[in-house]
Structures are given as C-alpha cells and as structure tokens.
Motif scaffolding. Sequence first.
Motif, PDB file in Angstrom:
ATOM      1  N   LEU A 149      -5.570   4.213  -2.539  1.00  0.00           N
ATOM      2  CA  LEU A 149      -4.556   3.252  -2.961  1.00  0.00           C
ATOM      3  C   LEU A 149      -4.867   2.707  -4.352  1.00  0.00           C
ATOM      4  CD1 LEU A 149      -2.068   1.514  -2.340  1.00  0.00           C
ATOM      5  CD2 LEU A 149      -3.593  -0.137  -1.229  1.00  0.00           C
ATOM      6  N   GLU A 150      -6.131   2.394  -4.595  1.00  0.00           N
ATOM      7  CA  GLU A 150      -6.532   1.898  -5.914  1.00  0.00           C
ATOM      8  C   GLU A 150      -6.268   2.940  -6.994  1.00  0.00           C
ATOM      9  OE1 GLU A 150     -10.581   0.781  -5.556  1.00  0.00           O
ATOM     10  OE2 GLU A 150     -10.188  -0.904  -4.194  1.00  0.00           O
ATOM     11  N   ALA A 151      -6.547   4.198  -6.688  1.00  0.00           N
ATOM     12  CA  ALA A 151      -6.298   5.274  -7.652  1.00  0.00           C
ATOM     13  C   ALA A 151      -4.808   5.413  -7.937  1.00  0.00           C
ATOM     14  CB  ALA A 151      -6.857   6.587  -7.118  1.00  0.00           C
ATOM     15  N   THR A 152      -3.989   5.256  -6.906  1.00  0.00           N
ATOM     16  CA  THR A 152      -2.537   5.343  -7.079  1.00  0.00           C
ATOM     17  C   THR A 152      -2.026   4.202  -7.947  1.00  0.00           C
ATOM     18  OG1 THR A 152      -2.319   6.379  -4.901  1.00  0.00           O
ATOM     19  CG2 THR A 152      -0.326   5.445  -5.874  1.00  0.00           C
ATOM     20  N   ILE A 153      -2.543   3.008  -7.707  1.00  0.00           N
ATOM     21  CA  ILE A 153      -2.137   1.839  -8.492  1.00  0.00           C
ATOM     22  C   ILE A 153      -2.504   2.022  -9.955  1.00  0.00           C
ATOM     23  CG2 ILE A 153      -2.585  -0.625  -8.864  1.00  0.00           C
ATOM     24  CD1 ILE A 153      -2.921  -0.901  -5.830  1.00  0.00           C
ATOM     25  N   LEU A 154      -3.673   2.626 -10.199  1.00  0.00           N
ATOM     26  CA  LEU A 154      -4.128   2.861 -11.575  1.00  0.00           C
ATOM     27  C   LEU A 154      -3.419   4.043 -12.234  1.00  0.00           C
ATOM     28  CD1 LEU A 154      -7.972   2.315 -11.109  1.00  0.00           C
ATOM     29  CD2 LEU A 154      -6.357   0.762 -12.227  1.00  0.00           C
ATOM     30  N   GLY A 155      -2.623   4.756 -11.440  1.00  0.00           N
ATOM     31  CA  GLY A 155      -1.851   5.862 -11.985  1.00  0.00           C
ATOM     32  C   GLY A 155      -2.610   7.152 -12.141  1.00  0.00           C
ATOM     33  N   THR A 156      -3.745   7.286 -11.412  1.00  0.00           N
ATOM     34  CA  THR A 156      -4.508   8.530 -11.475  1.00  0.00           C
ATOM     35  C   THR A 156      -4.166   9.403 -10.272  1.00  0.00           C
ATOM     36  OG1 THR A 156      -6.404   7.723 -10.199  1.00  0.00           O
ATOM     37  CG2 THR A 156      -6.373   7.235 -12.561  1.00  0.00           C
ATOM     38  N   LYS A 157      -4.503  10.666 -10.374  1.00  0.00           N
ATOM     39  CA  LYS A 157      -4.229  11.597  -9.279  1.00  0.00           C
ATOM     40  C   LYS A 157      -5.498  11.922  -8.482  1.00  0.00           C
ATOM     41  CE  LYS A 157      -0.294  13.793 -11.592  1.00  0.00           C
ATOM     42  NZ  LYS A 157       0.280  15.078 -12.064  1.00  0.00           N
ATOM     43  N   GLN A 158      -6.520  11.109  -8.669  1.00  0.00           N
ATOM     44  CA  GLN A 158      -7.788  11.357  -7.985  1.00  0.00           C
ATOM     45  C   GLN A 158      -7.628  11.219  -6.468  1.00  0.00           C
ATOM     46  OE1 GLN A 158     -11.049   9.001  -9.432  1.00  0.00           O
ATOM     47  NE2 GLN A 158     -12.493   9.748  -7.896  1.00  0.00           N
TER      48      GLN A 158
END
Length: 410
Positions: A149-158
């Motif tokens: 979820l944090e990665a999605t919020i930051l706009g990364t595809k990790q």
Amino acid sequence: MRIASIFSYIYFFAWIFLSFLPYVYYSTKVYVVLLTFLSISAVAYTFYLIGNYKLIPFFKCLFVFVGFLSIYGLWHWIAGERLFWIGGDFFVEKNRYLMWLSISMLSVVPVYIFTCRGVLNDFRMKILFFFMFAASIFAFHVTYQQMLLEATILGTKQEEFTITVVYFFLSILPLIFLFKKHVFLQFVLISIFFFFFIMSAKRGVILLGSICIIFMIWGILSNFSVKKKMLFFFLSLFFLVGLFKFTMIQMENSPYLMMRYEDTLEGNTSQRDVFIAVILDYIDKNFSIKNFFFGIGAQETLSVNYSFAHNDWIAILLEQGFLGLLSYLIFWIGFIYTWIKSWKYKNSFVVIGSLVVIGFGKTMFSMFYLPVVEGMIISSGFFSIVLGYYLGITFPQYSSDEIRAINSCN
C-alpha cells in the motif's frame, strides 16, 4: 499448582495476544500494559528461580549478564535523560531499556519453571506452536500488504520487499521437533518455513534458517535405525536439492531478491557497516580508560549514532565497555556449554543448538539482547518460549517448595 497453571495460561495468552496486536489494531496503551506485565512476570519468576531452584549453567551465566546490564538500566531510569531515536523519529522512554532487557533475556525463566512443574507439556506446546505459527503468517501477510500500500501511494510499482517479521518464523523453526513421530509433517513444515524465509528477502534469516534446517534434518535422520537412515538420507538429499532449486527459480524471477543477493556479495550490509564505523570511530577518538572498562551508559548509542548499532557486541562495547562485553561473552559460553550438556537428549541437542545458531547470528547483524520494536520483541518472546521449554524437559528439577512437600508426605 492450580494457581501456577492458571497463571501460565494468562502468561502465554499475553504473548499470543501481543503477537497479533500490532497487526490487527495497534493500541499504545495496551501494548505498554502487555510489555509491563511480561517484564514484571519475567523478573518475579527470576527471583523465584534463584531462591527455589538449583541454577543450571545457562541461568548462572544469564543472570551475570542481565544483572550487570540492569545496573546501567536502573541508573539510566533514575538519573538519565530521554534520548531521541533519529531513525525511529521519537524519544525513547527511560524505562524501556530495563523493559526490553528483561523481556528478551528473562522471559525464558517462567517457561522453564512452567515446564519443570509439568504445567507445560508436549501437547500444550504443540497448541502454542500453531498459535505462534498462525501469528507469524498473519504478521507476514499484514506487513506485506502495508508495504504494498505504501508503495502504491508513493507511485512505485514495487511488489517485493524485505519483511523483517520473518524472524517470527525463525524463532519457532526448532519446534518442528515436537512432531518427531510425523516425519512427513516435519518436512512439510520445513518447506513452508523456508518458503517464507525466501519470500522475506531477509538475508540473515535465509542464512541462519538454512543452517538450522540442515542441522535439523541431521537430527531427524539420527532418530532412525541404520537401515532406515540410508533411505531417509537420500530423501533428505532430494528434499534439500528441491529447496535449492526453489531458491534458484525465485532468484531468476525476482529482481529484488537477486539485488539483495548481489548486495551481499558486494558487502552491502544495509548501513550496518556505517553504524559500526561511526561507533568505532567515536570509541577511538573519545574513550578514556574509564569508558573503555565501563562504557558510556545504557542507550547512549543513540547519542552517538542516529540508530541502534544492529550489532550487540559493538553496542555493548560502547555502552557497557569491556566489562559488559566480558559479561556477554560469559552468557554465550554458558549457553553453548548448556547446549553441549544436552547431547544425550538428541532432540533437545538439535533444538537448543539451533537456538544457539539463531541467537548468536542475531547478535552479529540484528539485536538479540535488546529488541526495540514490536516485531523484535515478539520474535524474542517466541525464542524464549522455545528455549525455556526445551531447557525444562532437558534439565528438569523440583523446586525447594516441592521437595519439602514430597518429604512431608513421606
């Protein structure tokens, strides 16, 4: 005995409740209450053990180490100042040092006493194992979802991360020996544990877990007759090859895991080498003779570095000096000596030996004696439960109260 039995249920319930709490609904007040209860219980049972039981080598050396560091913890609590943990972005309460120390190092004591009294047995330990196993899976899943979820919020595809709560699994891995009569189940559980080790991308856990798995398979084979050993040897070899193949496939299909592997080859230790360099530089430039022997005080690592050392030996050298380091060495000598003394009990020898590997490994690249966050504390608790139980069944004894009661009946 009945009161002791009831309290043991409360004690283990507190640990299980704590293991789920941070991943269901985190409440600081409830968390602190649980830590306080577990800390007080560990200290109270420690005094009871000293007064009523003959101390085995492990406990003698443990109490030397904890007693020495407790002096620093008390002084910090009474006369010290709250230190700011830059890495965690908050002030650390002054009583936390003693709380963390007692929980991580003394929680083994109540479990040992419960086992000696017969309150904790194989059946109940198996139930505890499945609770801890479920808590480990749940914590892993929730942590992964939070990172995603944090990665999605930051706009990364990790989609791959380093998941530290995998230490839960590592702490209870040796309990697979509870199922010594079900070899197939043991290998299934080992496969599941190894799957989580790899998926966590936690290099230290993968290394320590792999060593323990090989050691445990040796222990499993040793329980068979000579005729069956050859059969199970080849099956075990096939099993290990399968685990290796799984690892290779994961590395080929996981850029993140491959990156972690390449970082290891290049000596990238996730800033641990930087922490150690900063602390050693401080010691070299600022230590007096007094500091060399006694250190600069509990939790003072945070006044030197922006985070904890993630290496017990360096942290103790800085905070408690050479004498603290010597007391820690005494503890590990006592731990290893106790392990060697368990040789005639094959299963205990493997389990306690695995815990020595896990614990000592954590001293080098994690935090064994002083867990500072929820995940570390829970994994320390699981570790203590496993260790306390196997110390109890390997070195059982009656308390002085029980001896007097037996003599009075005779």
